[in-house]
Design an enzyme around this catalytic site. Structure first.
Site, PDB file in Angstrom:
ATOM      1  N   ASP A  21       0.934  -1.060   0.449  1.00 14.97           N
ATOM      2  CA  ASP A  21       0.144  -0.092   0.000  1.00 14.97           C
ATOM      3  C   ASP A  21       0.892   1.002   0.144  1.00 14.97           C
ATOM      4  O   ASP A  21       1.912   1.256  -0.065  1.00 14.97           O
ATOM      5  CB  ASP A  21      -0.579  -0.109   1.571  1.00 14.97           C
ATOM      6  N   GLY A  22       0.099   2.005  -0.590  1.00  8.30           N
ATOM      7  CA  GLY A  22       1.377   3.484  -0.218  1.00  8.30           C
ATOM      8  C   GLY A  22       1.279   4.215  -1.685  1.00  8.30           C
ATOM      9  O   GLY A  22       2.342   4.685  -1.487  1.00  8.30           O
ATOM     10  N   ASN A  69     -11.183  -2.467  -5.288  1.00 10.96           N
ATOM     11  CA  ASN A  69     -10.010  -1.086  -6.315  1.00 10.96           C
ATOM     12  C   ASN A  69     -11.066  -0.574  -6.868  1.00 10.96           C
ATOM     13  O   ASN A  69     -10.799   0.262  -7.793  1.00 10.96           O
ATOM     14  CB  ASN A  69      -9.395  -1.741  -5.993  1.00 10.96           C
ATOM     15  N   TRP A  70     -12.423  -1.164  -7.482  1.00  7.36           N
ATOM     16  CA  TRP A  70     -13.051  -1.069  -8.803  1.00  7.36           C
ATOM     17  C   TRP A  70     -13.606   0.208  -8.586  1.00  7.36           C
ATOM     18  O   TRP A  70     -14.250   1.182  -9.862  1.00  7.36           O
ATOM     19  CB  TRP A  70     -14.186  -1.831  -9.168  1.00  7.36           C
TER      20      TRP A  70
HETATM   21  C1  FPP Z   1      -1.903   0.745  -3.104  1.00  4.66           C
HETATM   22  O1  FPP Z   1      -1.369   1.814  -3.469  1.00  4.66           O
HETATM   23  C2  FPP Z   1      -1.953   0.170  -4.513  1.00  4.66           C
HETATM   24  C3  FPP Z   1      -2.735  -0.285  -5.029  1.00  4.66           C
HETATM   25  C4  FPP Z   1      -3.861  -0.806  -4.711  1.00  4.66           C
HETATM   26  C5  FPP Z   1      -3.331  -0.865  -6.815  1.00  4.66           C
HETATM   27  C6  FPP Z   1      -1.728  -0.808  -7.750  1.00  4.66           C
HETATM   28  C7  FPP Z   1      -0.529  -2.516  -7.459  1.00  4.66           C
HETATM   29  C8  FPP Z   1       0.552  -2.377  -7.528  1.00  4.66           C
HETATM   30  C9  FPP Z   1       0.695  -1.624  -9.216  1.00  4.66           C
HETATM   31  C10 FPP Z   1       2.066  -3.009  -7.133  1.00  4.66           C
HETATM   32  C11 FPP Z   1       2.044  -4.756  -8.432  1.00  4.66           C
HETATM   33  C12 FPP Z   1       1.339  -4.914  -9.242  1.00  4.66           C
HETATM   34  C13 FPP Z   1       1.420  -6.252  -9.814  1.00  4.66           C
HETATM   35  C14 FPP Z   1       1.657  -6.159 -11.042  1.00  4.66           C
HETATM   36  C15 FPP Z   1       1.329  -7.298  -8.938  1.00  4.66           C
HETATM   37  P1  FPP Z   1      -2.480   2.711  -3.481  1.00  4.66           P
HETATM   38  O2  FPP Z   1      -3.135   3.180  -4.790  1.00  4.66           O
HETATM   39  O3  FPP Z   1      -3.636   1.932  -2.599  1.00  4.66           O
HETATM   40  O4  FPP Z   1      -1.577   3.748  -2.686  1.00  4.66           O
HETATM   41  P2  FPP Z   1      -1.821   4.566  -1.569  1.00  4.66           P
HETATM   42  O5  FPP Z   1      -3.311   4.229  -0.608  1.00  4.66           O
HETATM   43  O6  FPP Z   1      -1.631   5.784  -1.129  1.00  4.66           O
HETATM   44  O7  FPP Z   1      -3.153   6.298  -2.441  1.00  4.66           O
END
Ligand code: FPP
Length: 245
Positions: A21-22, A69-70
């Protein structure tokens, strides 16, 4: 860099799960776009998976995209899916090179046909790999997974193939995406939040948790070593009492 390996005198987790996350917050801090953060996040994931394989982790599960996440803005979902597709189309030789057996956790129907095909190919063509099992959760949610398992089992009861008395924890585990794999014994979550977010609830019932404030793109490989040392030092009692109590 490689400090630990499974012959180190440490109790290694059999199944490590990581909530990465992050990415978004990391990018914001850099005055960049969330997409840039996700792109960096994928690169970080690749190096972490490789490292886990090298030090002898048997099973690694990572949360790439959840059923929730959708709800993100459509352009972000589109970008992440594009990134996932790009990653998968290039990753097969890497999986084979690292001897990873890949397994995807999550419902496939909401994913694009292209991604579904890439997933099927990766699972098929790494089936005989004997190294680390790499579980990539995409469109995954634990409640969704358990609901599907309940439906599958109910169908068998309805068809008279099994009786209600035959429903036990083993049967439920066998109907999850992680069928045949050991339970998760260590979960690492980056990015400050201290919650499970619907990730591998059944499988991590007795897992140890390590929450890190580090945002995923800033994650360092030595944090894996630190987490294993920490895991190794924790007393796991599984609801019982310590032997020396
Ligand atoms: C977390 O950060 C990321 C996600 C929920 C989605 C994408 C994940 C990746 C790009 C890494 C793994 C990829 C693969 C292909 C296995 P966030 O968007 O939740 O960050 P935030 O909480 O700071 O907004």
């Amino acid at each position: 860099m490689m400090k630990l390996n499974s012959s180190s005198k440490l109790n290694f987790p059999k199944h490590l799960a990581i909530i990465m996350d992050g990415n978004g917050r990391w990018a914001k801090k850099k005055h960049s776009t969330r997409s840039f953060g996700h792109r960096f996040g994928v690169e970080k994931f690749k190096s972490v998976a490789k490292y886990c394989g090298k030090i002898g982790i048997g099973h690694l599960s990572v949360f790439a995209f959840s059923t929730e996440n959708w709800k993100r803005p459509p352009e972000e979902v589109k970008f992440i899916m594009g990134l996932f597709e790009e990653y998968l189309s290039k990753a097969l030789s890497e999986f084979q090179g690292e001897n990873f057996r890949v397994n995807f956790l999550g419902g496939k129907t909401l994913l694009s046909e292209k991604i579904r095909n890439l997933i099927a190919r990766a699972e098929r063509e790494t089936k005989s790999c004997t190294g680390m099992v790499l579980n990539i959760a995409a469109n995954y949610g634990s409640k969704d997974e358990i609901t599907r398992a309940v439906k599958e089992i109910a169908k068998k009861v309805e068809a008279g193939q099994i009786s209600i008395d035959q429903i036990d924890e083993t049967l439920i585990s066998q109907n999850l995406y992680t069928d045949g794999q050991p339970d998760v014994d260590l979960v690492i979550r980056t990015g400050e939040e201290k919650r499970i977010s619907n990730f591998l609830l059944w499988q991590s019932a007795y897992a140890e948790y390590i929450f890190l404030d580090t945002l995923w793109p800033d994650f360092k490989l030595e944090f894996i070593d630190d987490a294993i040392r920490e895991f190794s030092s924790r007393k796991r009692r599984f609801g019982g009492i310590a032997i020396d109590s």
